[in-house]
Design an enzyme around this catalytic site. Structure first.
Site, mmCIF file in Angstrom:
data_model
loop_
_atom_site.group_PDB
_atom_site.id
_atom_site.type_symbol
_atom_site.label_atom_id
_atom_site.label_comp_id
_atom_site.label_asym_id
_atom_site.label_seq_id
_atom_site.Cartn_x
_atom_site.Cartn_y
_atom_site.Cartn_z
ATOM 1 N N THR A 168 0.823 -1.211 0.000
ATOM 2 C CA THR A 168 0.000 0.000 0.000
ATOM 3 C C THR A 168 0.852 1.253 0.000
ATOM 4 O O THR A 168 2.043 1.213 0.284
ATOM 5 C CB THR A 168 -0.943 0.030 1.216
ATOM 6 O OG1 THR A 168 -1.994 0.942 0.955
ATOM 7 C CG2 THR A 168 -0.230 0.425 2.474
ATOM 8 N N LYS A 204 -8.479 2.099 2.121
ATOM 9 C CA LYS A 204 -7.529 2.116 3.233
ATOM 10 C C LYS A 204 -7.525 3.461 3.950
ATOM 11 O O LYS A 204 -6.720 3.698 4.834
ATOM 12 C CB LYS A 204 -6.132 1.804 2.711
ATOM 13 C CG LYS A 204 -6.059 0.466 1.994
ATOM 14 C CD LYS A 204 -4.742 0.302 1.298
ATOM 15 C CE LYS A 204 -4.788 -0.864 0.345
ATOM 16 N NZ LYS A 204 -3.624 -0.877 -0.515
ATOM 17 N N GLY A 239 -5.505 6.770 7.587
ATOM 18 C CA GLY A 239 -5.090 5.816 6.574
ATOM 19 C C GLY A 239 -4.125 4.845 7.209
ATOM 20 O O GLY A 239 -3.481 5.160 8.210
ATOM 21 N N SER A 243 4.746 0.787 1.234
ATOM 22 C CA SER A 243 5.838 0.425 0.327
ATOM 23 C C SER A 243 6.135 1.509 -0.703
ATOM 24 O O SER A 243 7.280 1.675 -1.114
ATOM 25 C CB SER A 243 5.520 -0.891 -0.386
ATOM 26 O OG SER A 243 4.352 -0.753 -1.159
ATOM 27 N N ALA A 266 2.604 4.910 -7.974
ATOM 28 C CA ALA A 266 2.075 3.715 -8.642
ATOM 29 C C ALA A 266 2.916 3.326 -9.857
ATOM 30 O O ALA A 266 3.003 2.143 -10.209
ATOM 31 C CB ALA A 266 0.624 3.936 -9.057
ATOM 32 N N THR A 269 1.575 -0.694 -5.344
ATOM 33 C CA THR A 269 0.706 0.482 -5.328
ATOM 34 C C THR A 269 0.003 0.599 -6.673
ATOM 35 O O THR A 269 0.644 0.425 -7.709
ATOM 36 C CB THR A 269 1.543 1.755 -5.061
ATOM 37 O OG1 THR A 269 2.204 1.618 -3.808
ATOM 38 C CG2 THR A 269 0.681 3.002 -5.046
#
Length: 180
Positions: free
Chosen positions: A5, A38, A50, A129, A161, A167
């Site tokens: 995440t 999340k 979060g 991460s 991402a 992600t």
């Protein structure tokens, strides 16, 4: 480090956003879900949270933080410190594996099970991460543009991402608009 995440919070003026991606990864190679939430509001919507880490553990921590907020009349700093103490000392809570980011209209905090309650510099914090990628992008955007916290979060998580396999670009964003 928690894999799976990226959670980012941006504060600019009286506005704050907490954003997270939606990917749930099992092991190193399987995307179990792409659209998990999340990020959530607690304490009648006054606090944004979060998490990075185990979902079940995070849910427990959300509940505990909500209890502490009620005990301390919504004082986020006091509630976070009390949660961190319990998390570190309580035999059951001590085993929880997650990091929390919490923000209200005035304060942003990162809370850990090792007893850390950290108010980030520049009002920007990231965990998970892809956290370092999102944090770097967010700081650069905040320092060099007039983008809103929401726009910064969207762009920074998009960059994270692109770089972090844990992600994705399916975002959940919650915002407190202190200007109105």
């Amino acid at each position: 480090m928690f894999l799976g995440t990226t959670i980012l919070t941006i504060r600019r003026g009286k506005n704050v956003v907490v954003a997270g991606d939606g990917q749930v990864t099992v092991g190193e190679r399987v995307v179990m879900k792409a659209s998990a939430r999340k990020v959530r509001r607690i304490h009648s919507g006054a606090v944004l949270c979060g998490f990075a880490g185990s979902t079940a553990d995070a849910m427990t921590l959300y509940e505990k933080l909500e209890e502490k907020l009620q005990q301390h009349n919504g004082n986020l700093i006091r509630a976070a410190v009390e949660l961190a103490k319990d998390w570190r000392m309580d035999r059951a809570l001590r085993r929880l594996e997650a990091l929390l980011v919490a923000a209200d209209a005035e304060t942003t905090l990162v809370i850990s099970g090792t007893g850390d309650v950290i108010e980030p510099e520049e009002g920007i914090a990231a965990v998970g991460s892809g956290g370092n990628f999102a944090l770097s992008a967010a700081r650069a955007l905040a320092r060099n543009t007039d983008l809103s916290p929401r726009e910064i979060a969207e762009k920074a998580l998009e960059i994270a991402a692109e770089l972090d396999v844990y992600t994705n670009e399916k975002l959940t964003l919650e915002e407190i608009d202190g200007d109105g």
